[in-house]
Design an enzyme around this catalytic site. Structure first.
Site, PDB file in Angstrom:
ATOM      1  N   ASP A 161      -2.866  -1.162  -4.419  1.00 36.26           N
ATOM      2  CA  ASP A 161      -1.999  -0.140  -3.444  1.00 36.26           C
ATOM      3  C   ASP A 161      -0.294  -0.146  -3.573  1.00 36.26           C
ATOM      4  OD1 ASP A 161      -4.633  -1.471  -2.502  1.00 36.26           O
ATOM      5  OD2 ASP A 161      -4.428  -0.316  -0.656  1.00 36.26           O
ATOM      6  N   ASN A 203      -2.730  -5.772  -3.592  1.00 36.38           N
ATOM      7  CA  ASN A 203      -3.732  -4.837  -3.907  1.00 36.38           C
ATOM      8  C   ASN A 203      -4.909  -5.439  -3.220  1.00 36.38           C
ATOM      9  OD1 ASN A 203      -5.729  -3.514  -4.928  1.00 36.38           O
ATOM     10  ND2 ASN A 203      -6.483  -4.432  -6.005  1.00 36.38           N
TER      11      ASN A 203
HETATM   12  O1  MRU Z   1      -8.242  -1.437   2.203  1.00 38.95           O
HETATM   13  P1  MRU Z   1      -8.823  -0.388   1.200  1.00 38.95           P
HETATM   14  O2  MRU Z   1     -10.111  -0.568   0.835  1.00 38.95           O
HETATM   15  O3  MRU Z   1      -8.215   0.899   1.534  1.00 38.95           O
HETATM   16  O4  MRU Z   1      -7.903  -1.223   0.058  1.00 38.95           O
HETATM   17  C1  MRU Z   1      -7.995  -0.739  -0.901  1.00 38.95           C
HETATM   18  C2  MRU Z   1      -7.884  -1.410  -2.440  1.00 38.95           C
HETATM   19  O5  MRU Z   1      -6.756  -2.572  -2.295  1.00 38.95           O
HETATM   20  C3  MRU Z   1      -8.730  -1.051  -3.546  1.00 38.95           C
HETATM   21  O6  MRU Z   1      -8.616  -2.274  -3.946  1.00 38.95           O
HETATM   22  C4  MRU Z   1      -7.507  -0.538  -4.505  1.00 38.95           C
HETATM   23  O7  MRU Z   1      -7.194  -0.697  -6.086  1.00 38.95           O
HETATM   24  C5  MRU Z   1      -6.347   0.002  -4.281  1.00 38.95           C
HETATM   25  S1  MRU Z   1      -7.224   2.469  -4.143  1.00 38.95           S
HETATM   26  C6  MRU Z   1      -7.165   2.670  -5.537  1.00 38.95           C
END
Ligand code: MRU
Length: 336
Positions: free
Chosen positions: A225, A235
């Protein structure tokens, strides 16, 4: 990505724009239902990002880019719209990068929003090509949360190398962490892998250590993220413990992300803002309480993994070590 809509197979993106409406797959309804929702103004976009109808850093960025285009077409105050959209979620850097990018080109907001989103799709495809080279035939790969096409408009970040390896006949197998509390792994990653016919098993979040000790995991690939200057990255909550387990068990641990996810303004992971979400996400499954309604819950949505756990960063520009990330900074500056 290929999805069945009204019994017809269609190739669609997770988010797209049909002027002046933003359309997106409602990720809250998967895997039971594939439904497209229509976003008609910045307030609705704020809600769709906040309540995670659209989620995953690059897809959030794409929705936000279209949000500025839409605000421009509807004659909204662009600065206010940008501020509102940016306040929807705090951790995924793509959100801020995408808004700032389209705002820099606001006279041609629609054109630049399309350009931005097309580039995300192209970057995801390249991440797939670069990451596929790391996968050997028959390897078992563990992934956390959903970093697939849903999270990245198309192809995915962590899932893109796996898709390409599968299409090349390398027969990868995927361990899918269920990813409590919102179950993005069990619901979304499993759904994507099933659509593509990629062999996988969904596992409870506490199974990874058991599998790694038994030699049942060859590699971990996760998305991100926000990746900061020294390579620390945020992440989905639970990523850090998988990284520690991987190092302990000598399993390679890769992070896949486009440069829109890199925030070079922050020196290390301690400074990344971490989203705290509502208690009910932990205490309930669906509409049903699994904890006493009176028990308080704590729900951080992300954790930070220090760079020393990362074998490599799979990007559209190639695979990098943390010590080489400054090269990416130059690529990013050239793109903006
Ligand atoms: O809260 P989210 O579902 O938006 O978080 C997303 C993530 O953490 C994913 O695992 C991700 O790796 C990032 S988006 C490719």
């Amino acid at each position: 990505m290929k999805v069945k809509l009204d019994d017809i197979e269609r190739d669609i993106w997770a988010v797209w724009y049909e002027s002046p409406v933003i359309k997106m797959i409602d990720q809250r309804l998967l895997p039971e239902k594939v439904e497209i929702i229509e976003i008609r103004n910045p307030e609705e976009l704020f809600a769709a990002i906040r309540n995670m109808a659209v989620r995953g850093a690059p897809s959030i960025g794409a929705a936000a880019a279209y949000g500025i285009a839409q605000a421009k077409e509807l004659d909204y105050d662009l600065d206010k719209a940008a501020e509102l959209i940016k306040s929807s979620r705090p951790t995924a850097f793509d959100l801020f990068y995408a808004v700032d990018y389209v705002m820099r080109h606001k006279d041609n907001a629609v054109e630049f929003a399309h350009k931005y989103v097309k580039s995300i799709v192209e970057k995801s495809r390249k991440i797939g090509e670069n990451g596929e080279k790391l996968i050997e035939s028959g390897q078992k790969i563990l992934t956390h949360c959903n970093a697939g096409a849903l999270a990245s408009v198309d192809y995915g970040t962590a899932l893109a190398p796996i898709r390409i390896a599968h299409n090349k006949g390398k027969k990868p197998f995927v361990w899918v962490d269920e990813t409590r509390p919102r179950l993005q792994g069990a619901k979304l990653t499993a759904w994507e892998l099933l659509q593509e016919g990629i062999p996988h098993n969904v596992i409870a979040d506490n199974v990874a250590g058991f599998l790694m000790r038994r030699g049942e995991v060859d590699m971990v690939i996760v998305g991100a993220d926000r990746i900061v200057a020294n390579g620390d990255f945020a992440n989905k909550i639970g990523t850090y413990e998988k990284a520690v387990l991987a190092k302990e068990n000598k399993v390679k641990f890769y992070v896949a992300a486009p440069i829109s996810t890199f925030d070079f303004s922050i020196k290390n992971g301690d400074k990344i803002p971490i989203e705290l979400r509502g208690e009910d996400e932990v205490k309930k499954i669906g509409e049903r309480f699994i904890s006493p309604a009176g028990s308080p819950a704590y729900n951080p949505a992300f954790d930070v993994t220090p760079h020393r756990y990362v074998t490599g960063y799979i990007t559209e520009y190639g695979v990098f070590q943390y010590s080489d990330l400054s090269k990416l900074k130059e690529f990013k500056e050239a793109e903006s």
